[in-house]
Scaffold this motif. Structure first.
Motif, short mmCIF file in Angstrom:
data_model
loop_
_atom_site.label_atom_id
_atom_site.label_comp_id
_atom_site.label_asym_id
_atom_site.label_seq_id
_atom_site.Cartn_x
_atom_site.Cartn_y
_atom_site.Cartn_z
N ASP A 105 -19.86 -98.31 13.57
CA ASP A 105 -20.27 -96.89 14.24
C ASP A 105 -21.37 -96.22 13.59
O ASP A 105 -21.15 -95.65 12.37
CB ASP A 105 -19.05 -96.17 14.20
N GLU A 106 -22.79 -96.36 14.30
CA GLU A 106 -23.86 -95.79 13.18
C GLU A 106 -23.89 -94.57 13.70
O GLU A 106 -24.67 -93.47 12.87
CB GLU A 106 -25.13 -96.28 14.10
N SER A 107 -23.01 -93.59 14.30
CA SER A 107 -22.95 -92.12 14.51
C SER A 107 -22.35 -91.55 13.50
O SER A 107 -22.37 -90.22 13.14
CB SER A 107 -22.48 -91.71 15.92
N TRP A 108 -21.47 -92.06 12.63
CA TRP A 108 -20.95 -91.67 11.43
C TRP A 108 -22.20 -91.38 10.36
O TRP A 108 -22.76 -92.17 9.82
CB TRP A 108 -19.94 -92.50 10.90
N ASN A 109 -22.15 -90.09 9.94
CA ASN A 109 -23.50 -89.64 9.05
C ASN A 109 -22.74 -88.79 7.89
O ASN A 109 -22.56 -87.47 7.95
CB ASN A 109 -24.23 -88.83 9.95
N PRO A 110 -22.47 -89.51 6.77
CA PRO A 110 -21.78 -88.69 5.66
C PRO A 110 -22.80 -88.14 4.95
O PRO A 110 -24.06 -88.36 5.09
CB PRO A 110 -21.10 -89.81 4.79
N ILE A 111 -22.31 -87.20 3.76
CA ILE A 111 -23.48 -86.75 3.06
C ILE A 111 -23.35 -87.44 1.71
O ILE A 111 -22.63 -87.79 0.91
CB ILE A 111 -22.83 -85.18 2.53
N TRP A 112 -24.73 -88.19 1.42
CA TRP A 112 -24.76 -89.04 0.22
C TRP A 112 -26.41 -88.84 -0.10
O TRP A 112 -27.19 -88.32 0.77
CB TRP A 112 -24.28 -90.34 0.12
N TYR A 113 -26.65 -89.38 -1.38
CA TYR A 113 -28.17 -89.11 -1.87
C TYR A 113 -28.68 -90.38 -2.38
O TYR A 113 -27.84 -91.43 -2.75
CB TYR A 113 -28.05 -88.38 -3.06
N LEU A 114 -30.02 -90.72 -2.03
CA LEU A 114 -30.65 -91.90 -2.16
C LEU A 114 -31.91 -91.72 -3.00
O LEU A 114 -32.63 -90.78 -2.30
CB LEU A 114 -30.70 -92.71 -1.09
N LYS A 115 -32.20 -92.67 -3.77
CA LYS A 115 -33.77 -92.70 -4.29
C LYS A 115 -34.11 -94.17 -4.56
O LYS A 115 -33.30 -95.01 -4.95
CB LYS A 115 -33.84 -91.91 -5.50
N THR A 116 -35.28 -94.46 -3.98
CA THR A 116 -35.71 -95.63 -4.27
C THR A 116 -37.25 -95.78 -4.87
O THR A 116 -37.96 -94.65 -4.85
CB THR A 116 -36.13 -96.45 -2.65
N SER A 117 -37.41 -96.68 -5.58
CA SER A 117 -38.78 -96.98 -6.36
C SER A 117 -39.31 -98.57 -6.10
O SER A 117 -38.25 -99.57 -6.14
CB SER A 117 -38.64 -96.46 -7.76
N ILE A 118 -40.60 -98.75 -6.43
CA ILE A 118 -41.07 -100.03 -6.43
C ILE A 118 -41.99 -100.15 -7.84
O ILE A 118 -42.78 -99.35 -8.02
CB ILE A 118 -41.96 -100.45 -5.28
#
Length: 365
Positions: A103-116
């Protein structure tokens, strides 16, 4: 204080060649504190300039990506998936039916950071425990799966190898040990809203309802209260779903109602409880994925349209007003899913004008 509870590498390719070593190595580490679980994934790549960083909307999985699936209930049937694209875009899904439904409609609150960097790319995730469901225990065992996609090679690799054709996935996840001393958070979320609308259109001569402008004002409240970390009460008062993605246009020439997927946030969480999905080992004809309850009927467009005579005009509501709704959902320690939903809608009226009569007709909904 952060504590370590898991380290992993040794991924196995599942696409295009199953059970083969991947072209690039992947490693991850999991930490936790009293309120959050932290996931660090290092996606090694000897050609960092070729990493695909396509920018997309949430839950549109495009480009290089890594993800972690967490079966925090450890019921081996459901899981929560958190995906990081190299571009920094997030994706999340609620997995049910042992991995057969997402189910892609589930949208929790969480945090993300990416780097290369010169060694490839990294994803750092911070996931609050309030967004997961788990019981009150001194020590936990969770099921986890970590996977990676290299876009340019169309390659997928996973940490816990699961052969293709397996009857489900969640029960075959690897195990995460070492999470101890955490307590379920009594989550309370309140989100009031105020909406003002103004609509301008061409004036229609003689029609008092088409005078060139319409204005409206509304206010309401959405809330969530975690009774325990296994059961949550959601409620809404005069909800506004204006931010929800619109349904696709469709002309229905059949005798059956049109089915639209549920995207309204209040009705999304826990909706798997109202779905029936038979086991892969049981063949039941015409029962591939039946809904026990179709929530889109709540707040739908009224069924009736008044019959108008000459020089009569009508203003008909487009949808039924939901005055309020309350929902209890969760799962017991023994694995029994419970869902209770109650809603109250308004009696909708169409206003009919015949030379200023101001007559009103009740509509069914």
């Amino acid at each position: 204080m952060l504590e370590s509870c898991g380290v992993g590498n040794n991924f196995t390719q599942i696409q295009p060649e199953e059970n083969k070593p991947p072209a690039q190595q992947t490693a991850f580490k999991i930490l936790f504190d009293d309120n959050n679980i932290y996931v660090f994934i290092r996606a090694f790549d000897n050609e960092p300039g070729k990493i695909s960083r396509r920018i997309s909307r949430r839950d549109h999985f495009d480009g290089d990506m890594v993800s972690i699936n967490i079966d925090s209930y450890y019921d081996q049937q459901t899981a929560f998936s958190f995906t990081a694209m190299a571009s920094g875009t997030k994706g999340d899904e609620a997995i049910t039916q042992n991995g057969q439904s997402e189910d892609e409609s589930w949208n929790p609150i969480w945090y993300l950071k990416t780097s290369i960097d010169n060694e490839g790319w990294c994803a750092e995730m911070k996931i609050p425990f309030s967004q997961l469901r788990f019981g009150k225990k001194a020590a936990h065992i969770w099921g986890i799966q970590v996977q990676r996609r290299i876009f340019r090679l169309e390659e997928r690799s996973i940490w816990q190898f699961i052969p293709k054709g397996s009857p489900g996935e969640v029960h075959l996840y690897g195990e995460l040990h070492g999470i101890e001393g955490i307590k379920p958070n009594r989550q309370i979320e309140l989100m009031p809203y105020v909406v003002a609308r103004t609509e301008r259109f061409e004036k229609e001569e003689g029609n008092p309802f088409m005078d060139g402008k319409k204005s409206a004002f509304s206010a309401g409240l959405d809330g969530k209260v975690a009774i325990t970390n296994d059961f949550t009460v959601d409620f809404t008062i005069n909800p506004d779903f204006g931010q929800v993605e619109a349904d696709p246009s469709e002309v229905n020439l059949t005798a059956f109602e049109t089915y639209f997927s549920e995207r309204r946030p209040f009705f999304v969480e826990g909706k798997n409880i109202y779905q029936f999905q038979p086991s892969n080992t049981i063949v039941i004809h015409n029962m591939g994925g039946d809904n026990l309850f179709y929530s889109r009927r709540i707040g739908r467009s009224p069924h009736y349209y008044p019959q108008l005579g000459d020089n009569e005009y009508a203003e008909v509501p487009e949808a039924t007003t939901i005055l309020g709704a309350l929902k209890l959902s969760g799962k017991t320690k023994n694995g029994l899913s419970v869902g209770i939903l109650e809603s109250v809608t308004a009696n909708e009226m169409a206003e009919i004008d015949n030379n200023g009569s101001g007559e009103k007709n009740r509509l069914s909904h």
